[in-house]
Design an enzyme around this catalytic site. Sequence first.
Site, short mmCIF file in Angstrom:
data_model
loop_
_atom_site.label_atom_id
_atom_site.label_comp_id
_atom_site.label_asym_id
_atom_site.label_seq_id
_atom_site.Cartn_x
_atom_site.Cartn_y
_atom_site.Cartn_z
N SER A 1 -5.60 79.85 35.99
CA SER A 1 -4.84 81.13 36.71
C SER A 1 -3.48 80.76 36.88
O SER A 1 -3.21 79.63 36.94
CB SER A 1 -5.61 81.80 38.19
OG SER A 1 -5.57 80.50 38.63
N GLU B 1 -1.61 76.91 29.41
CA GLU B 1 -2.08 78.00 29.40
C GLU B 1 -1.96 78.62 30.88
O GLU B 1 -3.63 78.80 31.29
CB GLU B 1 -3.03 77.47 28.45
CG GLU B 1 -2.63 77.19 26.85
CD GLU B 1 -1.76 77.36 26.11
OE1 GLU B 1 -1.71 78.87 26.71
OE2 GLU B 1 -0.96 77.17 25.78
N CYS C 1 -8.07 85.61 28.34
CA CYS C 1 -5.87 85.87 28.92
C CYS C 1 -5.91 86.92 28.08
O CYS C 1 -4.75 86.91 28.07
CB CYS C 1 -5.63 84.05 28.93
SG CYS C 1 -5.67 82.99 26.76
P1 NAD Z 1 -9.17 80.64 40.26
O1 NAD Z 1 -8.02 81.02 40.07
O2 NAD Z 1 -10.06 79.56 41.66
O3 NAD Z 1 -9.52 79.45 38.68
C1 NAD Z 1 -9.28 79.40 38.06
C2 NAD Z 1 -9.48 78.37 37.08
O4 NAD Z 1 -8.30 77.03 37.89
C3 NAD Z 1 -10.75 77.54 37.26
O5 NAD Z 1 -10.87 77.33 36.06
C4 NAD Z 1 -11.08 76.65 38.00
O6 NAD Z 1 -12.13 75.82 38.59
C5 NAD Z 1 -9.31 75.91 38.59
N1 NAD Z 1 -9.05 75.86 39.29
C6 NAD Z 1 -9.06 76.32 40.56
N2 NAD Z 1 -8.20 75.84 41.70
C7 NAD Z 1 -8.27 73.89 41.22
C8 NAD Z 1 -7.11 73.38 41.47
N3 NAD Z 1 -7.40 73.00 42.44
N4 NAD Z 1 -7.14 72.14 40.73
C9 NAD Z 1 -7.19 72.62 39.54
N5 NAD Z 1 -8.06 73.24 38.27
C10 NAD Z 1 -8.55 74.43 39.75
O7 NAD Z 1 -9.95 81.92 39.74
P2 NAD Z 1 -11.74 82.08 39.21
O8 NAD Z 1 -11.76 83.14 39.97
O9 NAD Z 1 -12.02 80.63 38.48
O10 NAD Z 1 -10.85 83.04 37.62
C11 NAD Z 1 -10.03 84.11 37.62
C12 NAD Z 1 -8.82 84.27 37.24
O11 NAD Z 1 -8.42 83.21 36.81
C13 NAD Z 1 -8.94 85.44 36.13
O12 NAD Z 1 -7.99 86.90 36.81
C14 NAD Z 1 -7.74 84.39 35.21
O13 NAD Z 1 -6.52 85.41 35.83
C15 NAD Z 1 -8.01 83.05 35.94
N6 NAD Z 1 -8.15 82.60 34.37
C16 NAD Z 1 -7.50 82.70 33.39
C17 NAD Z 1 -8.08 81.82 32.65
C18 NAD Z 1 -7.42 81.36 30.58
O14 NAD Z 1 -7.82 81.78 29.66
N7 NAD Z 1 -5.70 81.08 31.11
C19 NAD Z 1 -9.41 81.49 32.13
C20 NAD Z 1 -10.25 81.33 33.79
C21 NAD Z 1 -9.40 82.06 34.40
#
Ligand code: NAD
Length: 476
Positions: free
Chosen positions: A228, A249, A283
Amino acid sequence: MYPNTQLFISGVWRAAASGETLSVENPATDEVIGTVAKAGRVDLDAALQAAQAGFEVWRKTSAMERAKVLRRAAELLRERAPEIAKVLTQEQGKPLAQSLVEANTAADVLEWFAEEARRTYGRVIPARIAGVVQRADKEPVGPVAAFTPWNFPIMQAVRKVGAAMAAGCSVILKGPEETPAACAELVRALADAGTPAGVVNLVFGSPAEISSYLIPHPIIRKISFTGSTAVGKHLAALAGQHMKRVTMELGGHAPVVVFKDADIAGGAKILAQNKVRNAGQVCVSPTRFLVQDEVYGDFIEQFTAHIATTKVGDGLEAGVEMGPLANPRRLEAVEALVADAVQQGAELRTGGKRIGNKGSFFEPTVLVDVPTAARAMNEEPFGPVALFSRFSTFDEAMVEANRLPFGLGAYLYTGSLSTANAAASAMESGMVSVNHQALGLIETPFGGVKDSGYGSEGGSEAIEAYLNTKFVTFAA
Ligand code: NAD
């Protein structure tokens, strides 16, 4: 049938030093299906030492040899793809056919980077003085910390690990805790293909604890993150404090601009299929559908007819076209976004509800006349939700397409070459696909602008992120 996942450090699969594990659930059944080892500081220190040692070996391994290992790993992935696909569907939810495509495409990615490894050319720069030779060399940047998410557990990882290894870097991959086993199968293929110990290491645990330890650590020279925008900004800031190179990304909110001269029937069908791919947790998923007045009603009708017939179910069942959302968090988030849009005046054309009370299933959803102020028009839905609004002029469409801080994928449908060219130039996005859905091929650039991040994970640009340029000048 579903394996427990361990850490992979210095060529050895092992439990966390503390013995701690996290549980893994199947989003189609809500059942706990396995565990993943939870790394602590001791494990991370071991991974850092391994990555340093692995880098010393790998940087001196010729590009030809590195390419051989990557190609062998690609073969192993292809052989194992049918089994890996079952594991992936159980932990992530997507239909088996999509899991199989993911595992096989990951093999293509490794082959692409195997070839790129052999093309990390520098250049010779004409000198001002006779007898002087000036060279720009490409060198691997060093040990990489890569953080990958749960939506494409193999693909998100292979784009980083493949490029890093091709360039001669070692990697500590922090894989997705909710979908660990398929990602581990990628690492297993690389290990079984002859990757030297320490070149690729795999850890899982508390994402925040791991990133806050690895990013500042002096052994780590490069950070790559997919996830995210909120987390990406946090990690990029931390990397900035420690002057680490970064690839980001991040999220998107892809506009789809449908002009009145488009192939409405063809576009509606292909976009509906694309919207439900991986339950919209992509994404570059088409999200904000901006349709010209003259064809607005017709396009929505055809799109809705297609999407409403999507077969939703457990991805292991034959014929299923869309699985559950990957976790209960997404279900809650998508439910809240739809409720808010309806409350703000959007018309619900189809879907809008959770399916059943077991598993994170959500109906493919079409919302029409969605006001710009609705949360879903501003936050990435990351679910099977299509948001429709209308426009009358080209300029109006471009203003709405570029309104958000995101700038990842964008789609255009038109029968006019000049409209396509003008719109493709006007779009503030890293990628534009016209009259088809074709983003994410490994041989083409993949990345965003604005809040969607920076750097490219596809095309010949992808390996650059893992190379330093060193200038060397010689006097005779
Ligand atoms: P999130 O924002 O908590 O996490 C997103 C990703 O980041 C996860 O893989 C998580 O393990 C990782 N992450 C979170 N905090 C981190 C930190 N402090 N250090 C390292 N990694 C960390 O949210 P979520 O519920 O897992 O996913 C929701 C949102 O994330 C979605 O709405 C989408 O916008 C985004 N997302 C984007 C992609 C992409 O392909 N760009 C993939 C997965 C999620």
